[in-house]
Each structure stands twice: as structure tokens, then as C-alpha cells.
Write a protein that holds these residues in place. Structure first.
Motif, PDB file in Angstrom:
ATOM      1  N   ALA A 195     -55.982   6.704  31.121  1.00 18.23           N
ATOM      2  CA  ALA A 195     -55.355   7.180  29.889  1.00 18.23           C
ATOM      3  C   ALA A 195     -55.356   8.698  29.822  1.00 18.23           C
ATOM      4  CB  ALA A 195     -56.094   6.603  28.681  1.00 18.23           C
ATOM      5  N   LYS A 196     -54.213   9.271  29.455  1.00 18.67           N
ATOM      6  CA  LYS A 196     -54.066  10.726  29.400  1.00 18.67           C
ATOM      7  C   LYS A 196     -54.356  11.221  27.984  1.00 18.67           C
ATOM      8  CE  LYS A 196     -52.667  10.227  33.599  1.00 18.67           C
ATOM      9  NZ  LYS A 196     -53.663  10.322  34.684  1.00 18.67           N
ATOM     10  N   LEU A 197     -55.599  11.139  27.603  1.00 14.26           N
ATOM     11  CA  LEU A 197     -56.043  11.528  26.268  1.00 14.26           C
ATOM     12  C   LEU A 197     -57.330  12.331  26.407  1.00 14.26           C
ATOM     13  CD1 LEU A 197     -55.525   8.020  24.663  1.00 14.26           C
ATOM     14  CD2 LEU A 197     -54.197  10.053  24.063  1.00 14.26           C
ATOM     15  N   THR A 198     -57.463  13.377  25.598  1.00 18.23           N
ATOM     16  CA  THR A 198     -58.624  14.245  25.720  1.00 18.23           C
ATOM     17  C   THR A 198     -59.926  13.476  25.569  1.00 18.23           C
ATOM     18  OG1 THR A 198     -57.406  16.170  24.934  1.00 18.23           O
ATOM     19  CG2 THR A 198     -59.793  16.254  24.753  1.00 18.23           C
ATOM     20  N   HIS A 199     -60.006  12.603  24.571  1.00 19.88           N
ATOM     21  CA  HIS A 199     -61.270  11.902  24.349  1.00 19.88           C
ATOM     22  C   HIS A 199     -61.600  10.962  25.500  1.00 19.88           C
ATOM     23  CE1 HIS A 199     -58.017   9.853  22.087  1.00 19.88           C
ATOM     24  NE2 HIS A 199     -58.544   8.735  22.537  1.00 19.88           N
ATOM     25  N   MET A 200     -60.584  10.371  26.134  1.00 17.55           N
ATOM     26  CA  MET A 200     -60.857   9.514  27.279  1.00 17.55           C
ATOM     27  C   MET A 200     -61.247  10.348  28.506  1.00 17.55           C
ATOM     28  SD  MET A 200     -60.707   6.611  25.938  1.00 17.55           S
ATOM     29  CE  MET A 200     -61.041   5.661  27.416  1.00 17.55           C
ATOM     30  N   GLY A 201     -60.621  11.534  28.650  1.00 17.08           N
ATOM     31  CA  GLY A 201     -61.016  12.426  29.737  1.00 17.08           C
ATOM     32  C   GLY A 201     -62.452  12.888  29.592  1.00 17.08           C
ATOM     33  N   LYS A 202     -62.860  13.189  28.365  1.00 21.48           N
ATOM     34  CA  LYS A 202     -64.237  13.615  28.133  1.00 21.48           C
ATOM     35  C   LYS A 202     -65.213  12.469  28.394  1.00 21.48           C
ATOM     36  CE  LYS A 202     -64.779  16.192  24.377  1.00 21.48           C
ATOM     37  NZ  LYS A 202     -64.567  16.679  22.981  1.00 21.48           N
ATOM     38  N   TYR A 203     -64.790  11.271  28.070  1.00 17.08           N
ATOM     39  CA  TYR A 203     -65.593  10.078  28.369  1.00 17.08           C
ATOM     40  C   TYR A 203     -65.764   9.931  29.881  1.00 17.08           C
ATOM     41  CZ  TYR A 203     -66.153   5.001  29.147  1.00 17.08           C
ATOM     42  OH  TYR A 203     -66.546   3.767  29.592  1.00 17.08           O
ATOM     43  N   GLN A 204     -64.672  10.063  30.637  1.00 18.15           N
ATOM     44  CA  GLN A 204     -64.763  10.040  32.094  1.00 18.15           C
ATOM     45  C   GLN A 204     -65.696  11.152  32.595  1.00 18.15           C
ATOM     46  OE1 GLN A 204     -60.795  10.594  33.525  1.00 18.15           O
ATOM     47  NE2 GLN A 204     -60.031   8.678  32.674  1.00 18.15           N
ATOM     48  N   ALA A 205     -65.578  12.322  31.986  1.00 22.10           N
ATOM     49  CA  ALA A 205     -66.370  13.471  32.432  1.00 22.10           C
ATOM     50  C   ALA A 205     -67.861  13.228  32.267  1.00 22.10           C
ATOM     51  CB  ALA A 205     -65.945  14.721  31.665  1.00 22.10           C
ATOM     52  N   ARG A 206     -68.253  12.583  31.180  1.00 27.20           N
ATOM     53  CA  ARG A 206     -69.670  12.284  30.989  1.00 27.20           C
ATOM     54  C   ARG A 206     -70.169  11.316  32.068  1.00 27.20           C
ATOM     55  NH1 ARG A 206     -67.705  12.332  25.615  1.00 27.20           N
ATOM     56  NH2 ARG A 206     -67.616  10.054  25.484  1.00 27.20           N
ATOM     57  N   ILE A 207     -69.332  10.321  32.373  1.00 28.41           N
ATOM     58  CA  ILE A 207     -69.687   9.396  33.452  1.00 28.41           C
ATOM     59  C   ILE A 207     -69.764  10.146  34.772  1.00 28.41           C
ATOM     60  CG2 ILE A 207     -68.806   7.465  34.834  1.00 28.41           C
ATOM     61  CD1 ILE A 207     -67.805   6.241  32.203  1.00 28.41           C
ATOM     62  N   CYS A 208     -68.799  11.038  35.011  1.00 25.57           N
ATOM     63  CA  CYS A 208     -68.763  11.805  36.253  1.00 25.57           C
ATOM     64  C   CYS A 208     -70.044  12.619  36.423  1.00 25.57           C
ATOM     65  CB  CYS A 208     -67.549  12.722  36.247  1.00 25.57           C
ATOM     66  SG  CYS A 208     -67.372  13.749  37.720  1.00 25.57           S
ATOM     67  N   GLY A 209     -70.442  13.336  35.386  1.00 30.30           N
ATOM     68  CA  GLY A 209     -71.662  14.130  35.470  1.00 30.30           C
ATOM     69  C   GLY A 209     -72.885  13.274  35.758  1.00 30.30           C
ATOM     70  N   ASP A 210     -72.968  12.116  35.107  1.00 25.83           N
ATOM     71  CA  ASP A 210     -74.101  11.218  35.321  1.00 25.83           C
ATOM     72  C   ASP A 210     -74.108  10.661  36.749  1.00 25.83           C
ATOM     73  OD1 ASP A 210     -74.906  11.621  32.734  1.00 25.83           O
ATOM     74  OD2 ASP A 210     -74.214   9.682  31.981  1.00 25.83           O
ATOM     75  N   VAL A 211     -72.915  10.331  37.277  1.00 28.03           N
ATOM     76  CA  VAL A 211     -72.818   9.801  38.641  1.00 28.03           C
ATOM     77  C   VAL A 211     -73.272  10.851  39.647  1.00 28.03           C
ATOM     78  CG1 VAL A 211     -71.179   9.091  40.435  1.00 28.03           C
ATOM     79  CG2 VAL A 211     -71.054   8.067  38.155  1.00 28.03           C
ATOM     80  N   ILE A 212     -72.821  12.089  39.464  1.00 21.77           N
ATOM     81  CA  ILE A 212     -73.218  13.167  40.380  1.00 21.77           C
ATOM     82  C   ILE A 212     -74.735  13.350  40.368  1.00 21.77           C
ATOM     83  CG2 ILE A 212     -73.102  15.662  40.756  1.00 21.77           C
ATOM     84  CD1 ILE A 212     -70.174  15.485  39.736  1.00 21.77           C
ATOM     85  N   VAL A 213     -75.331  13.330  39.172  1.00 21.51           N
ATOM     86  CA  VAL A 213     -76.777  13.493  39.058  1.00 21.51           C
ATOM     87  C   VAL A 213     -77.496  12.311  39.704  1.00 21.51           C
ATOM     88  CG1 VAL A 213     -78.707  13.575  37.430  1.00 21.51           C
ATOM     89  CG2 VAL A 213     -76.664  14.959  37.018  1.00 21.51           C
ATOM     90  N   ALA A 214     -77.013  11.097  39.441  1.00 22.79           N
ATOM     91  CA  ALA A 214     -77.661   9.914  40.006  1.00 22.79           C
ATOM     92  C   ALA A 214     -77.643   9.960  41.533  1.00 22.79           C
ATOM     93  CB  ALA A 214     -76.964   8.650  39.506  1.00 22.79           C
ATOM     94  N   ARG A 215     -76.504  10.360  42.101  1.00 25.48           N
ATOM     95  CA  ARG A 215     -76.428  10.441  43.559  1.00 25.48           C
ATOM     96  C   ARG A 215     -77.325  11.550  44.105  1.00 25.48           C
ATOM     97  NH1 ARG A 215     -69.973   9.110  43.912  1.00 25.48           N
ATOM     98  NH2 ARG A 215     -70.228   6.894  44.469  1.00 25.48           N
ATOM     99  N   ALA A 216     -77.410  12.650  43.375  1.00 17.51           N
ATOM    100  CA  ALA A 216     -78.292  13.739  43.823  1.00 17.51           C
ATOM    101  C   ALA A 216     -79.750  13.292  43.845  1.00 17.51           C
ATOM    102  CB  ALA A 216     -78.128  14.952  42.908  1.00 17.51           C
ATOM    103  N   ARG A 217     -80.090  12.362  42.971  1.00 20.50           N
ATOM    104  CA  ARG A 217     -81.465  11.866  42.881  1.00 20.50           C
ATOM    105  C   ARG A 217     -81.688  10.620  43.747  1.00 20.50           C
ATOM    106  NH1 ARG A 217     -81.946  12.250  36.245  1.00 20.50           N
ATOM    107  NH2 ARG A 217     -82.219  14.529  36.116  1.00 20.50           N
TER     108      ARG A 217
END
Length: 465
Positions: free
Chosen positions: A308-330
Motif C-alpha cells: 500500500a502506498k500510504l505514509t502510515h503503512m510505509g511507517k509500519y513497514q519501516a518499524r518492522i524493517c528496523g526490528d528485522v535489521i536489529v534481530a539479524r544483527a543480534r
């Protein structure tokens, strides 16, 4: 050539990119963000924020006009534009300061991938910075598209940027496109004093919503004086004597001081070096449900990605993205909240509000979309003006609510609210859809009286509970 080594580098400092960088940095990773334009991106200066700043005053005036005993007068256009500037002036210093205060490195310039885990930033003065990172996030957003119309490149057509940052309201405006941008700007400009003509190729406005919602919106626009042309296209445009004349496919012509093209957008991925990592430029990046594009290092969020091309959905994806990057780093295993598929939010429960008059607030499936997916559904509707909260909200309240129910599971899979001041009603529906709340349980969620939310009770009664 300067060098920088960080855990995460994000290309694009809109709200989506900012969220991805901040989410990772808050959990201990070093982060940098690259931006060629204004920090804060499209939403802050040219889309969500300024458009709503233009719409809120005219929406409020319409609400006052529906309330006897309350003084009403003309809209002060200069003050509307002045207030818009308070929210969306083209000055990103405060947002840049926020990044600095958050501990995120801002690199001003154009970022391009140069290979795996490598980004080169070209600054305005011609110098470059070479960045290596454990994770690269593409959050470059989208850009407007122009249909193949004869003369379109020569008339100085507006995009959403021109429409939301306008310094003076023209006396007349042509709008090409009846999607969200088109209908919101038609609402704003007609009520700010322009004569608006809206040309839509399709047979109805905002085709993704319930048909009755589109019908009532069209009726409202036409009552305001908007000339709505459905099922037609522009074949040629020309500018002469300061005005734009468009030839339609039926041979007729329409004229306006300006032409706003609101005919779609495409991912801004044409010149970010995707070819250096084997991806096709100009296409949305094929991110999976963890926002991952390649292996464990390239990610994409927001309009640059699928979904979905919506700011709130992009921000939702972004929070998941940040968490995934951190989880993989750990070295942690991914699962649960590390995937937007797990909550169904990105797939079947996307909320959206169209800030026209009436507002259209919806989440999940329309009835037609649910049937196209093979779901066994039944929809019921109720007039919001028939509940006490609606009739108190405005004289002659015109609006309705619809729920789409999966009849096998007895859960709501879609909901639509249409009418004055319905925007905030959609979140309750979003919770019901994402949480898959059984109707038998929802029956005990008692709405306050007298509010418009009482329509929930009437919808469930109409369904048969």
C-alpha cells in the motif's frame, strides 16, 4: 573521497526512511540517512500535511454552514495559505535537527548503490562520501507519472507539489485524474474559489472504494460546482494567453488557468544503482514480508517497495524493517512481529481516509473485492444520520457505514464510513479487522451515546445480532 562505516544506511529521509533509521538506532545500531531534497520528504511538504492544511478550513466552513445558529462567512484564502505554511514551509531545519538530536548521521546528497552493502553519496558541491553498511534500506518514495498526452510536456502542468505549495489560488483549475489526489484537490480548490473541472478516465471516482461512497462524493463535488467528467480522457493540451485548453476524446474542450496532473505515481528507483546488484531500475523493489529484498542486507519500505502506498503503512513497514535489521544483527530468529504478514495488516487490513466532503474512511475489503477473492461475505449498511450522534453532528447529516462480514467465520473483513467527521471512526474498524474479533464478541463493545459510533450497534442489529 570520504568514507563512512555504519550498521544501517537509509536512502531517503521521508517519514518512512526516518522511522527505519530511528527504529534501528534506538536499539543500539549506528545509522546514517541520505537525502537529496528536503528532510521530511514528500508527505511533510507536498502531500499529506499541506493538503490537509488546505482542506481543514474549507471542511470546517462546510460543517458550520450545516449548523444553524453558528455564524458563517467566506473563507479567508490568504490566511488558509499562511496557516499551510506554518505546517509545510519548505524549510527542513527542524527535521534535520531532530535527526542530529536522535544521533542519526544526515548525509545531504544523492545516494546510489555501488554494490553489495555499499552506497555512494554525491553532494551538491561535487564531493562524494562512500558508505559501507551491514544493512541498506531503500526508502526513496515515488514520483508523479504523466500520461502520453500530446503537449503535456509543454504546458507547465502542476503536480501535487505545485498544488499544495501554491502561492495564489487560480480562478480556474483543470484536474486530470479522479483518484485521491484529484478529488481532494478538487474539494480544496473549488471551495477556495477556483472553478474546477475534473476529468477521469474511469466510470467513477476513486475506484477502490465502495460504489455508493464514490456516488455520494461525486454528488457532493457537483453540488459544490465542480464539473466532473467521467469516462473520458484528455487527448491533447495546449497553453495560450496564459490558460490551458484540453481536448477530450469526445472532441469537446475544457479550459483552466492551470492543469493539475493527478494520474498516478511510480517508484523513485530509476537512478539509485539497482543495476549494480542485479535489480531492474524504475520498478518497485520486491520486498518480502520482512521488508527484505536481497539476502540479509538490502531492504525496501514505503512507495519504493510493493504494498500500500500510504505514509502510515510505509511507517509500519519501516518499524518492522528496523526490528528485522536489529534481530539479524543480534543473530535472532525472525517471526511474529518481524513480519507484516503475521498481522495481515499489509495484505487485508489497510486503513485509509480520503479527506473530501464527505470524508471516506475505509479498511480492508470492499464487498466486490472480497467476492473477487472468493470470500463468502455479506455486507450491511446503515445511515449515520439515523443515529442520534449523526443528527446532532449536522443538520441533514448525509453519510453511511458499511461492514463486510465473512459469513463462515463471522468476522468483519472490511468497513467503510462516509460522511462529515468520520475519519477517526476507521481505527475501531481496523482493530476489529486485524484482531478478527467475532461479531458475538463485538456485540458487547457498547458504543457511547450520543456519538456517531452508535452506528456500530445498528450495523450489528441490521446483520441480525
Amino acid at each position: 573521497m570520504a568514507d563512512l562505516d555504519v550498521d544501517v544506511v537509509v536512502i531517503g529521509a521521508g517519514p518512512v526512511g526516518e522511522n527505519a533509521a530511528d527504529r534501528a538506532h534506538q536499539q543500539g545500531l549506528s545509522a546514517a540517512i541520505v537525502e537529496a531534497g528536503l528532510v521530511g520528504g514528500e508527505c511533510s511538504y507536498y502531500a499529506c500535511i499541506p493538503s490537509k492544511a488546505l482542506l481543514r478550513p474549507v471542511d470546517l466552513k462546510a460543517a458550520v454552514d450545516r449548523m444553524p445558529g453558528v455564524a458563517s462567512g467566506p473563507v479567508d484564502v490568504a490566511k488558509v495559505l499562511e496557516r499551510r505554511d506554518q505546517f509545510a514551509a519548505e524549510d527542513d531545519s527542524s527535521q534535520a535537527d531532530w535527526l542530529s538530536g536522535a544521533g542519526i548521521t544526515l548525509l545531504r546528497g544523492r545516494g546510489r548503490l555501488t554494490g553489495e552493502r555499499a552506497v555512494e553519496v554525491t553532494h551538491d558541491d561535487g564531493t562524494t562520501t562512500s558508505v559501507t553498511a551491514r544493512a541498506v534500506v531503500v526508502a526513496t518514495g515515488s514520483v508523479p507519472t504523466y500520461p502520453p498526452i500530446d503537449g503535456i510536456a509543454d504546458v507547465g502542468a502542476w503536480t501535487n507539489r505545485d498544488a499544495t505549495q501554491v502561492k495564489d489560488v487560480p480562478s480556474s483549475l483543470l484536474i486530470l485524474g479522479g483518484g485521491v489526489v484529484g478529488v481532494e484537490m478538487a474539494t480544496a480548490y473549488q471551495r477556495l474559489g477556483a472553478q474546477v473541472t475534473l476529468v477521469q478516465h474511469g466510470e467513477r471516482l476513486v475506484p477502490g472504494v465502495e460504489p455508493e461512497a464514490a456516488r455520494r462524493l461525486q454528488a457532493s463535488l457537483e453540488a459544490d460546482g465542480v464539473d466532473v467528467r467521467l469516462g473520458t480522457s484528455m487527448t491533447a493540451v495546449r497553453r495560450s494567453d496564459g490558460a490551458v485548453t484540453a481536448t477530450l476524446d469526445d472532441g469537446s474542450e475544457v479550459t483552466g488557468d492551470e492543469l493539475l496532473v493527478a494520474a498516478g505515481r511510480k517508484p523513485a528507483t530509476s537512478d539509485i544503482g539497482l543495476e549494480t546488484v542485479g535489480l531492474e531500475p524504475g520498478k518497485p523493489l520486491p520486498a518480502d514480508d520482512t521488508t527484505t529484498v536481497l539476502a540479509d542486507w538490502l531492504y525496501a519500505v514505503g512507495d519504493a517497495s510493493t504494498g500500500a502506498k500510504l505514509t502510515h503503512m510505509g511507517k509500519y513497514q519501516a518499524r518492522i524493517c528496523g526490528d528485522v535489521i536489529v534481530a539479524r544483527a543480534r543473530g535472532q530468529q525472525l517471526g511474529g512481529r518481524y513480519s507484516h504478514h503475521a498481522t495481515t495488516a499489509e495484505h487485508t487490513a489497510v486503513p485509509q481516509v480520503i479527506f473530501t466532503d464527505p470524508q471516506i474512511a475505509a479498511v480492508g475489503y470492499t464487498e466486490d473485492a472480497a467476492r473477487a477473492e472468493g470470500l463468502p461475505v455479506r455486507s450491511v449498511s446503515y445511515e449515520i444520520g439515523n443515529v442520534a450522534g449523526g443528527s446532532l453532528q449536522a443538520d441533514g447529516y448525509d453519510g453511511f457505514a458499511t461492514i463486510v462480514v465473512d459469513t463462515e467465520r463471522e468476522v468483519i473483513v472490511g468497513a467503510t464510513f462516509v460522511g462529515q467527521d468520520v475519519a477517526d471512526m476507521v481505527h475501531a474498524a481496523t482493530i476489529a479487522v486485524v484482531g478478527e474479533v467475532p461479531l458475538s464478541r463485538l456485540w458487547h463493545a457498547v458504543p457511547s451515546f450520543p456519538t456517531m459510533s452508535e452506528v456500530w450497534l445498528r450495523l450489528l442489529e441490521t446483520y441480525g445480532l
